[in-house]
Design a protein around this motif. Structure first.
Motif, PDB file in Angstrom:
ATOM      1  N   ALA A  18      10.513 113.514 -50.384  1.00  0.00           N
ATOM      2  CA  ALA A  18      10.047 114.895 -50.195  1.00  0.00           C
ATOM      3  C   ALA A  18       8.797 114.936 -49.324  1.00  0.00           C
ATOM      4  CB  ALA A  18       9.776 115.552 -51.542  1.00  0.00           C
ATOM      5  N   VAL A  19       7.872 114.025 -49.539  1.00  0.00           N
ATOM      6  CA  VAL A  19       6.652 113.986 -48.731  1.00  0.00           C
ATOM      7  C   VAL A  19       7.008 113.644 -47.288  1.00  0.00           C
ATOM      8  CG1 VAL A  19       4.457 112.801 -48.345  1.00  0.00           C
ATOM      9  CG2 VAL A  19       5.122 113.457 -50.660  1.00  0.00           C
ATOM     10  N   ALA A  20       7.893 112.691 -47.107  1.00  0.00           N
ATOM     11  CA  ALA A  20       8.313 112.312 -45.755  1.00  0.00           C
ATOM     12  C   ALA A  20       8.915 113.502 -45.017  1.00  0.00           C
ATOM     13  CB  ALA A  20       9.307 111.159 -45.829  1.00  0.00           C
ATOM     14  N   LYS A  21       9.760 114.253 -45.696  1.00  0.00           N
ATOM     15  CA  LYS A  21      10.364 115.434 -45.074  1.00  0.00           C
ATOM     16  C   LYS A  21       9.311 116.500 -44.776  1.00  0.00           C
ATOM     17  CE  LYS A  21      15.008 115.004 -46.926  1.00  0.00           C
ATOM     18  NZ  LYS A  21      16.037 115.605 -47.786  1.00  0.00           N
ATOM     19  N   LEU A  22       8.364 116.651 -45.671  1.00  0.00           N
ATOM     20  CA  LEU A  22       7.327 117.665 -45.524  1.00  0.00           C
ATOM     21  C   LEU A  22       6.528 117.477 -44.238  1.00  0.00           C
ATOM     22  CD1 LEU A  22       5.995 120.088 -47.026  1.00  0.00           C
ATOM     23  CD2 LEU A  22       4.473 118.425 -48.092  1.00  0.00           C
ATOM     24  N   ILE A  23       6.222 116.235 -43.903  1.00  0.00           N
ATOM     25  CA  ILE A  23       5.410 115.984 -42.705  1.00  0.00           C
ATOM     26  C   ILE A  23       6.187 115.273 -41.595  1.00  0.00           C
ATOM     27  CG2 ILE A  23       3.198 116.107 -43.867  1.00  0.00           C
ATOM     28  CD1 ILE A  23       3.149 113.087 -44.003  1.00  0.00           C
ATOM     29  N   LYS A  24       7.515 115.219 -41.763  1.00  0.00           N
ATOM     30  CA  LYS A  24       8.416 114.725 -40.725  1.00  0.00           C
ATOM     31  C   LYS A  24       8.125 113.291 -40.285  1.00  0.00           C
ATOM     32  CE  LYS A  24       9.400 119.335 -39.023  1.00  0.00           C
ATOM     33  NZ  LYS A  24       8.561 120.308 -39.638  1.00  0.00           N
ATOM     34  N   ILE A  25       8.055 112.407 -41.286  1.00  0.00           N
ATOM     35  CA  ILE A  25       7.934 110.982 -41.007  1.00  0.00           C
ATOM     36  C   ILE A  25       8.975 110.255 -41.856  1.00  0.00           C
ATOM     37  CG2 ILE A  25       5.489 111.158 -40.409  1.00  0.00           C
ATOM     38  CD1 ILE A  25       4.817 109.874 -43.115  1.00  0.00           C
ATOM     39  N   SER A  26       9.075 108.957 -41.707  1.00  0.00           N
ATOM     40  CA  SER A  26      10.090 108.196 -42.441  1.00  0.00           C
ATOM     41  C   SER A  26       9.647 107.905 -43.875  1.00  0.00           C
ATOM     42  CB  SER A  26      10.389 106.878 -41.725  1.00  0.00           C
ATOM     43  OG  SER A  26       9.276 106.012 -41.820  1.00  0.00           O
ATOM     44  N   PRO A  27      10.608 107.918 -44.814  1.00  0.00           N
ATOM     45  CA  PRO A  27      10.267 107.587 -46.203  1.00  0.00           C
ATOM     46  C   PRO A  27       9.590 106.219 -46.367  1.00  0.00           C
ATOM     47  CG  PRO A  27      12.387 108.677 -46.155  1.00  0.00           C
ATOM     48  CD  PRO A  27      11.991 108.411 -44.706  1.00  0.00           C
ATOM     49  N   PRO A  28      10.007 105.170 -45.620  1.00  0.00           N
ATOM     50  CA  PRO A  28       9.299 103.895 -45.784  1.00  0.00           C
ATOM     51  C   PRO A  28       7.801 103.981 -45.462  1.00  0.00           C
ATOM     52  CG  PRO A  28      11.400 103.519 -44.717  1.00  0.00           C
ATOM     53  CD  PRO A  28      11.203 105.016 -44.772  1.00  0.00           C
ATOM     54  N   SER A  29       7.448 104.858 -44.518  1.00  0.00           N
ATOM     55  CA  SER A  29       6.018 105.028 -44.204  1.00  0.00           C
ATOM     56  C   SER A  29       5.276 105.576 -45.416  1.00  0.00           C
ATOM     57  CB  SER A  29       5.841 105.977 -43.019  1.00  0.00           C
ATOM     58  OG  SER A  29       6.362 105.403 -41.850  1.00  0.00           O
ATOM     59  N   VAL A  30       5.868 106.587 -46.043  1.00  0.00           N
ATOM     60  CA  VAL A  30       5.239 107.183 -47.228  1.00  0.00           C
ATOM     61  C   VAL A  30       5.224 106.173 -48.370  1.00  0.00           C
ATOM     62  CG1 VAL A  30       5.370 109.041 -48.938  1.00  0.00           C
ATOM     63  CG2 VAL A  30       5.892 109.519 -46.533  1.00  0.00           C
ATOM     64  N   HIS A  31       6.294 105.423 -48.536  1.00  0.00           N
ATOM     65  CA  HIS A  31       6.360 104.419 -49.606  1.00  0.00           C
ATOM     66  C   HIS A  31       5.213 103.412 -49.470  1.00  0.00           C
ATOM     67  CE1 HIS A  31       7.788 100.987 -51.989  1.00  0.00           C
ATOM     68  NE2 HIS A  31       8.331 101.936 -52.734  1.00  0.00           N
ATOM     69  N   GLY A  32       4.869 103.074 -48.242  1.00  0.00           N
ATOM     70  CA  GLY A  32       3.767 102.144 -48.001  1.00  0.00           C
ATOM     71  C   GLY A  32       2.435 102.663 -48.511  1.00  0.00           C
ATOM     72  N   TRP A  33       2.314 103.993 -48.599  1.00  0.00           N
ATOM     73  CA  TRP A  33       1.071 104.582 -49.082  1.00  0.00           C
ATOM     74  C   TRP A  33       0.851 104.327 -50.562  1.00  0.00           C
ATOM     75  CZ3 TRP A  33       1.878 110.149 -46.802  1.00  0.00           C
ATOM     76  CH2 TRP A  33       1.893 110.080 -45.412  1.00  0.00           C
ATOM     77  N   LEU A  34       1.916 104.021 -51.295  1.00  0.00           N
ATOM     78  CA  LEU A  34       1.770 103.737 -52.730  1.00  0.00           C
ATOM     79  C   LEU A  34       0.884 102.527 -52.956  1.00  0.00           C
ATOM     80  CD1 LEU A  34       5.424 104.451 -53.879  1.00  0.00           C
ATOM     81  CD2 LEU A  34       3.397 105.870 -54.333  1.00  0.00           C
ATOM     82  N   GLU A  35       0.918 101.577 -52.032  1.00  0.00           N
ATOM     83  CA  GLU A  35       0.062 100.398 -52.154  1.00  0.00           C
ATOM     84  C   GLU A  35      -1.143 100.454 -51.234  1.00  0.00           C
ATOM     85  OE1 GLU A  35       1.913  96.586 -52.027  1.00  0.00           O
ATOM     86  OE2 GLU A  35       3.585  97.231 -53.283  1.00  0.00           O
ATOM     87  N   GLY A  36      -0.934 100.971 -50.022  1.00  0.00           N
ATOM     88  CA  GLY A  36      -1.999 100.957 -49.028  1.00  0.00           C
ATOM     89  C   GLY A  36      -2.868 102.199 -48.993  1.00  0.00           C
ATOM     90  N   GLY A  37      -2.466 103.233 -49.726  1.00  0.00           N
ATOM     91  CA  GLY A  37      -3.234 104.477 -49.747  1.00  0.00           C
ATOM     92  C   GLY A  37      -2.783 105.456 -48.675  1.00  0.00           C
ATOM     93  N   ILE A  38      -2.977 106.716 -48.934  1.00  0.00           N
ATOM     94  CA  ILE A  38      -2.617 107.766 -47.992  1.00  0.00           C
ATOM     95  C   ILE A  38      -3.694 107.820 -46.912  1.00  0.00           C
ATOM     96  CG2 ILE A  38      -2.181 110.232 -47.668  1.00  0.00           C
ATOM     97  CD1 ILE A  38      -1.386 110.349 -50.660  1.00  0.00           C
ATOM     98  N   PRO A  39      -3.301 107.682 -45.637  1.00  0.00           N
ATOM     99  CA  PRO A  39      -4.299 107.784 -44.568  1.00  0.00           C
ATOM    100  C   PRO A  39      -5.013 109.141 -44.618  1.00  0.00           C
ATOM    101  CG  PRO A  39      -2.206 106.962 -43.719  1.00  0.00           C
ATOM    102  CD  PRO A  39      -1.961 107.419 -45.132  1.00  0.00           C
ATOM    103  N   GLU A  40      -6.279 109.145 -44.292  1.00  0.00           N
ATOM    104  CA  GLU A  40      -7.111 110.343 -44.410  1.00  0.00           C
ATOM    105  C   GLU A  40      -6.542 111.534 -43.639  1.00  0.00           C
ATOM    106  OE1 GLU A  40     -10.598 112.148 -46.086  1.00  0.00           O
ATOM    107  OE2 GLU A  40      -9.512 110.329 -46.533  1.00  0.00           O
ATOM    108  N   LEU A  41      -6.070 111.319 -42.427  1.00  0.00           N
ATOM    109  CA  LEU A  41      -5.517 112.437 -41.653  1.00  0.00           C
ATOM    110  C   LEU A  41      -4.244 112.986 -42.290  1.00  0.00           C
ATOM    111  CD1 LEU A  41      -6.139 111.319 -37.968  1.00  0.00           C
ATOM    112  CD2 LEU A  41      -7.328 113.086 -39.272  1.00  0.00           C
ATOM    113  N   ARG A  42      -3.431 112.126 -42.870  1.00  0.00           N
ATOM    114  CA  ARG A  42      -2.221 112.591 -43.556  1.00  0.00           C
ATOM    115  C   ARG A  42      -2.593 113.340 -44.835  1.00  0.00           C
ATOM    116  NH1 ARG A  42       2.031 112.999 -40.170  1.00  0.00           N
ATOM    117  NH2 ARG A  42       2.484 111.003 -39.189  1.00  0.00           N
ATOM    118  N   LEU A  43      -3.637 112.878 -45.511  1.00  0.00           N
ATOM    119  CA  LEU A  43      -4.092 113.555 -46.723  1.00  0.00           C
ATOM    120  C   LEU A  43      -4.554 114.973 -46.379  1.00  0.00           C
ATOM    121  CD1 LEU A  43      -4.506 113.298 -49.758  1.00  0.00           C
ATOM    122  CD2 LEU A  43      -6.796 112.423 -49.283  1.00  0.00           C
ATOM    123  N   LYS A  44      -5.272 115.106 -45.272  1.00  0.00           N
ATOM    124  CA  LYS A  44      -5.706 116.439 -44.841  1.00  0.00           C
ATOM    125  C   LYS A  44      -4.496 117.305 -44.491  1.00  0.00           C
ATOM    126  CE  LYS A  44     -10.319 115.237 -43.361  1.00  0.00           C
ATOM    127  NZ  LYS A  44     -11.207 114.935 -42.240  1.00  0.00           N
TER     128      LYS A  44
END
Length: 96
Positions: A18-44
């Motif tokens: 759902a997050v990937a669709k919301l900001i039009k990126i791939s789900p694996p990118s969002v999945h990586g945030w579970l360990e690496g953290g949400i980048p500040e610009l994406r959080l904004k």
């Protein structure tokens, strides 16, 4: 207000896909945030949705007390009229 973890934020927004669709990126990118953290610009980019879906748990004003008015002038007491223009901020040496 307790700060939400990145995993909680992703969960509140409906999960990785759902997050990937919301900001039009791939789900694996969002999945990586579970360990690496949400980048500040994406959080904004997601901040308004997080605030809407987790009332009382996340606040753009609290998270970015010194700059929220630049990104979200509607959060100032008198809206955009109260927020300094981006050109004023840069001209005064506070911007990029």
């Amino acid at each position: 207000m307790n700060e939400m973890t990145d995993a909680e934020i992703i969960h509140v927004l409906g999960g990785v896909t759902a997050v990937a669709k919301l900001i039009k990126i791939s789900p694996p990118s969002v999945h990586g945030w579970l360990e690496g953290g949400i980048p500040e610009l994406r959080l904004k980019e997601l901040a308004a949705q997080i605030e809407l879906r987790a009332p009382g748990r996340f606040s753009r004003r609290a998270r970015w007390p010194d700059s929220y008015h630049i990104y979200w002038p509607e959060l100032t007491e008198s809206g955009a009229k109260c927020a300094p223009a981006a050109t004023e901020t840069v001209a005064s040496g506070q911007g990029a």
